[in-house]
Design an enzyme around this catalytic site. Structure first.
Site, short mmCIF file in Angstrom:
data_model
loop_
_atom_site.label_atom_id
_atom_site.label_comp_id
_atom_site.label_asym_id
_atom_site.label_seq_id
_atom_site.Cartn_x
_atom_site.Cartn_y
_atom_site.Cartn_z
CG LEU A 206 -1.96 -1.08 1.28
CD1 LEU A 206 -2.95 -0.84 2.38
CD2 LEU A 206 -2.70 -1.22 -0.04
CB SER A 207 2.47 3.27 -1.84
OG SER A 207 2.96 4.55 -2.18
N GLY A 226 3.62 0.18 5.09
CA GLY A 226 4.93 0.65 5.54
C GLY A 226 4.88 1.02 7.02
CG ASP A 230 7.90 9.70 6.15
OD1 ASP A 230 6.73 10.05 6.38
OD2 ASP A 230 8.27 9.31 5.03
CE LYS A 264 -7.42 13.29 -1.23
NZ LYS A 264 -6.93 14.67 -1.33
CG LEU A 266 -4.62 8.01 5.51
CD1 LEU A 266 -5.73 6.99 5.40
CD2 LEU A 266 -5.17 9.32 6.03
#
Ligand code: SAH
Length: 340
Positions: A206-207, A226, A230, A264, A266
Site C-alpha cells: 500500500l502506498s 509501511g 516520517d 492523503k 495516513l
C-alpha cells in the site's frame, strides 16, 4: 426618559443589537440575508456547521467509546489463548499462503472468524526515523495489534524487520509485552519476496503514491503497510521499494469516498484500521469515516482555528465599527436635523 431613548434607537437602527455588532466590512463579507443581524447570521452559520458535523462526530465518539470499553475488557482478560498460539506457528511460513480463516478468541467469551487475509507491517525503515518517530511507530504497532484483536473480523497480522531501535523499545520500555500477544507474528528479518510471478501477484504494497487504487480487499492476499513515521520527509519511499521488488502497489480510494484536508498520507495504524473496518462493513466510506479523525475531514474546524477565525472577525468588526461610528454620527446628525 430611558424608554424613549430605547424606542428611538430601535427605530433608527433596526438590525443592530448592540454597538459591538457591526455590519460587514464591505470588501470581505457576503451580504446578510434581509432583516438578519450580523450576530444572528454568525450564530446561524455556526449552528449549521455544527449540525453538518454532528453525525461524523457522534460516529467517531461512539467508536472511541467502544474501543475504550473493549480495551478495558482485554486488560482484564489474561487467559492464554491456544488457538492463537497455533496460528502464530502457522504464520511463520512463507509470506504468501500464510493467511488462514480460523476461529479465534477475541475476548474472554468472544470468538471471531479470522479473514484469510494478511496485513503485514514492514518495519524496515528504522534508520530513517528520529527517536520520537520510532517511539510513535511502536505505539502505532501496538494500536494495530489491539484493533485487530478486537476487530469483528480479524486478519492475520505480521510484523517484519522487527529489529533495531524498535525491538529495543518493545523489549525495554514496553516490557516485552508483545511476547504475549496473540494472532500476530514477529520476524526480525525482511519479508521474503517470492520468485514466481504468480505468488508475487498475491502481494500488494500500500502506498499513497501508487497509480493504482484499491477497490476491494481480497481473500488470500497479503497487504503490506509501511511501518514508518516520517512526517512526509520521504516521498514515494514505499512505492519505490515495492517497484524494485516487483510487487504490486495500490492506494486507498480516499478521494473517491471522503474529502480530507491536507495530504492523503495516513498513518500506519489508520491504514490498518481502515482495512479492518472495510472487511467488517465492506464499505469504504464507512471505514474512512470511522477511522479518520473528524479534524482531518474537510470542513472541520479545530478549537485553535476557531479562535483564530473569531479573533480576526473581531478585528474586522472593530475596524468596521469605527467606520460605522463615523457613518452613524453622520446619519444621526441627519435624523437630528430632520427631527428638529
Ligand atoms: N513517506 C512514506 C509514508 C509513510 S505513511 C511512504 O513513502 O510511504 C505509512 C504507510 O501507510 C505507508 O507506507 C503506506 O503503506 C500506508 N499509507 C499511508 N497513506 C496511504 C494511502 N493513502 N493509501 C495507501 N497506503 C497508505
Amino acid at each position: 426618559m430611558t424608554g424613549e431613548a430605547v424606542d428611538r434607537r430601535d427605530l433608527t437602527t433596526p438590525e443592530r443589537e448592540s454597538s459591538t455588532v457591526a455590519p460587514t466590512s464591505r470588501l470581505h463579507r457576503p451580504p446578510l440575508p434581509e432583516g438578519m443581524s450580523r450576530n444572528a447570521w454568525k450564530r446561524d452559520q455556526k449552528k449549521q456547521k455544527w449540525l453538518e458535523q454532528k453525525d461524523a462526530r457522534n460516529k467517531y465518539k461512539k467508536e472511541k467509546k467502544k474501543q475504550k470499553k473493549i480495551e478495558k475488557m482485554e486488560r482484564q482478560s489474561s487467559q492464554p489463548d491456544r488457538s492463537d498460539d497455533e496460528t502464530n506457528e502457522k504464520m511463520e511460513g512463507n509470506i504468501v499462503g500464510a493467511g488462514s480463516a480460523d476461529v479465534v478468541k477475541r475476548g474472554r467469551n468472544d470468538m471471531a472468524v479470522r479473514a484469510p487475509i494478511t496485513i503485514l507491517i514492514d518495519c524496515g525503515f528504522d534508520d530513517l526515523m528520529t527517536e520520537k518517530e520510532n517511539l510513535s511507530l511502536s505505539s502505532q504497532i501496538t494500536r494495530c495489534y489491539s484493533e485487530n484483536r478486537r476487530a469483528v473480523v480479524p486478519v492475520n497480522m505480521r510484523i517484519t524487520s522487527f529489529n533495531g531501535r524498535l525491538l529495543e523499545r518493545f523489549d525495554s520500555a514496553l516490557k516485552q509485552q508483545y511476547k504475549h500477544w496473540k494472532g500476530i507474528s514477529f520476524s526480525p528479518t525482511e519479508y521474503e519476496v517470492p520468485e514466481s510471478d504468480e505468488e508475487r501477484s498475491q502481494i500488494i504494497y500500500l502506498s499513497s503514491d501508487s497509480d493504482e487504487t484499491l477497490t476491494v480487499l481480497e481473500d488470500n492476499k497479503v497487504y503490506i503497510v509501511g511501518g514508518i513515521v516520517d512526517k512526509g520527509r520521504y516521498k514515494s519511499l514505499c512505492l519505490n521499494k515495492a517497484n524494485s521488488q516487483k510487487i504490486k502497489t495500490a492506494k486507498l480510494p480516499i478521494s473517491e469516498f471522503i474529502k480530507i484536508s491536507g495530504r492523503k498520507v495516513l498513518t500506519t495504524n489508520h491504514v490498518v484500521e481502515i482495512m479492518l473496518k472495510w472487511i467488517e462493513f465492506r464499505d469504504w466510506k464507512t471505514a474512512f469515516e470511522l477511522v479518520i479523525p473528524p479534524r482531518k475531514q474537510e470542513g472541520f474546524e479545530s478549537a485553535r482555528q476557531k479562535r483564530k477565525r473569531q479573533s480576526s472577525l473581531q478585528k474586522e468588526d472593530s475596524r468596521s465599527d469605527a467606520e460605522d461610528e463615523h457613518d452613524d454620527e453622520t446619519s444621526t446628525e441627519v435624523v437630528d436635523e430632520g427631527c428638529s
